[in-house]
Design an enzyme around this catalytic site. Structure first.
Site, PDB file in Angstrom:
ATOM      1  N   CYS A 106      33.198  11.876 -19.454  1.00 38.34           N
ATOM      2  CA  CYS A 106      33.023  12.260 -18.043  1.00 38.34           C
ATOM      3  C   CYS A 106      33.026  13.777 -17.987  1.00 38.34           C
ATOM      4  O   CYS A 106      34.078  14.421 -17.914  1.00 38.34           O
ATOM      5  CB  CYS A 106      34.162  11.680 -17.199  1.00 38.34           C
ATOM      6  SG  CYS A 106      33.997  12.075 -15.442  1.00 38.34           S
ATOM      7  N   GLU A 164      23.730  17.640 -12.603  1.00 41.66           N
ATOM      8  CA  GLU A 164      24.861  18.325 -11.955  1.00 41.66           C
ATOM      9  C   GLU A 164      26.109  18.265 -12.846  1.00 41.66           C
ATOM     10  O   GLU A 164      26.815  19.251 -13.020  1.00 41.66           O
ATOM     11  CB  GLU A 164      25.179  17.656 -10.606  1.00 41.66           C
ATOM     12  CG  GLU A 164      24.188  18.003  -9.500  1.00 41.66           C
ATOM     13  CD  GLU A 164      24.386  17.133  -8.249  1.00 41.66           C
ATOM     14  OE1 GLU A 164      23.502  17.158  -7.377  1.00 41.66           O
ATOM     15  OE2 GLU A 164      25.424  16.412  -8.163  1.00 41.66           O
ATOM     16  N   HIS A 188      22.953   6.485 -21.520  1.00 41.72           N
ATOM     17  CA  HIS A 188      23.411   7.827 -21.166  1.00 41.72           C
ATOM     18  C   HIS A 188      22.696   8.897 -21.994  1.00 41.72           C
ATOM     19  O   HIS A 188      22.603   8.775 -23.210  1.00 41.72           O
ATOM     20  CB  HIS A 188      24.920   7.938 -21.368  1.00 41.72           C
ATOM     21  CG  HIS A 188      25.681   7.255 -20.287  1.00 41.72           C
ATOM     22  ND1 HIS A 188      25.700   5.890 -20.147  1.00 41.72           N
ATOM     23  CD2 HIS A 188      26.387   7.734 -19.235  1.00 41.72           C
ATOM     24  CE1 HIS A 188      26.404   5.557 -19.082  1.00 41.72           C
ATOM     25  NE2 HIS A 188      26.818   6.645 -18.506  1.00 41.72           N
TER      26      HIS A 188
END
Ligand SMILES: NC(=O)NC1=NC(=O)NC1=O
Length: 172
Positions: free
Chosen positions: A122, A86, A67
């Site tokens: 998240c 995004e 990540h």
């Protein structure tokens, strides 16, 4: 695309469409392909979750290491994946003032030095203030706690990415 269309995809298309539901880990999608046909989107998501849960600690940490940092080098250089861009832009990571940006960079570095994998959250579920609060708080945790927490966040990111690719299951 509904789950029936997903089940009909040949392997290459399946990985083309769903290969980045876990950031830069197409191996997970490639692995669950053999579990088709999936009775529902929830069943596909469960297969991904079970594959991740069955990994050894090193495998889970490997997923976390795939990540990109929030507001990190990849964001600055424009080399984020579409999904990640995004998500990061949506949570205000591209609009930090210089103080927030340097705090983010310092805390990300501190987190990575402590755990040997990056802070993962998240982003679509948080704004920039909350991300900074979470990063600061989670730096104090133990490695095992953060490994598990990071994987939970990876599953939330995967859930949202799947929802944007596959129509939800028909409510009976
Ligand atoms: N280190 C991270 O948490 N990265 C990310 N979280 C997201 O939701 N998208 C990312 O790129």
């Amino acid at each position: 695309m509904d789950i029936a269309a997903v089940n009909a995809l040949p392997y290459e298309d399946f990985v083309d469409v769903l290969g980045n539901v876990v950031e830069k880990c197409p191996i997970i999608t490639a692995a669950v392909w053999s579990g088709r046909p999936f009775l529902s989107l929830a069943a596909l998501e469960a297969a991904i979750s079970e594959f991740i849960d069955a990994l050894p600690e090193s495998g889970k940490e490997g997923i976390l290491r795939c990540h990109p940092d929030l507001a990190g080098r990849d964001l600055q250089s424009g080399s984020l994946t579409r999904e990640s861009h995004e998500e990061q832009a949506g949570s205000g990571m591209g609009a930090l003032n210089s103080e927030e940006a340097s705090l983010m960079a310092r805390l990300n570095q501190e987190y990575k030095e402590r755990f040997e994998f990056p802070f993962v959250i998240c982003a679509r579920m948080h704004d920039k203030e909350n991300i900074l609060r979470q990063l600061f708080a989670r730096c104090q945790n133990e490695r095992a706690v953060e490994r598990a927490r990071g994987i939970e966040e990876v599953k939330k990111i995967c859930h949202l990415r799947l929802q944007s690719l596959v129509l939800p299951d028909n409510r009976l």
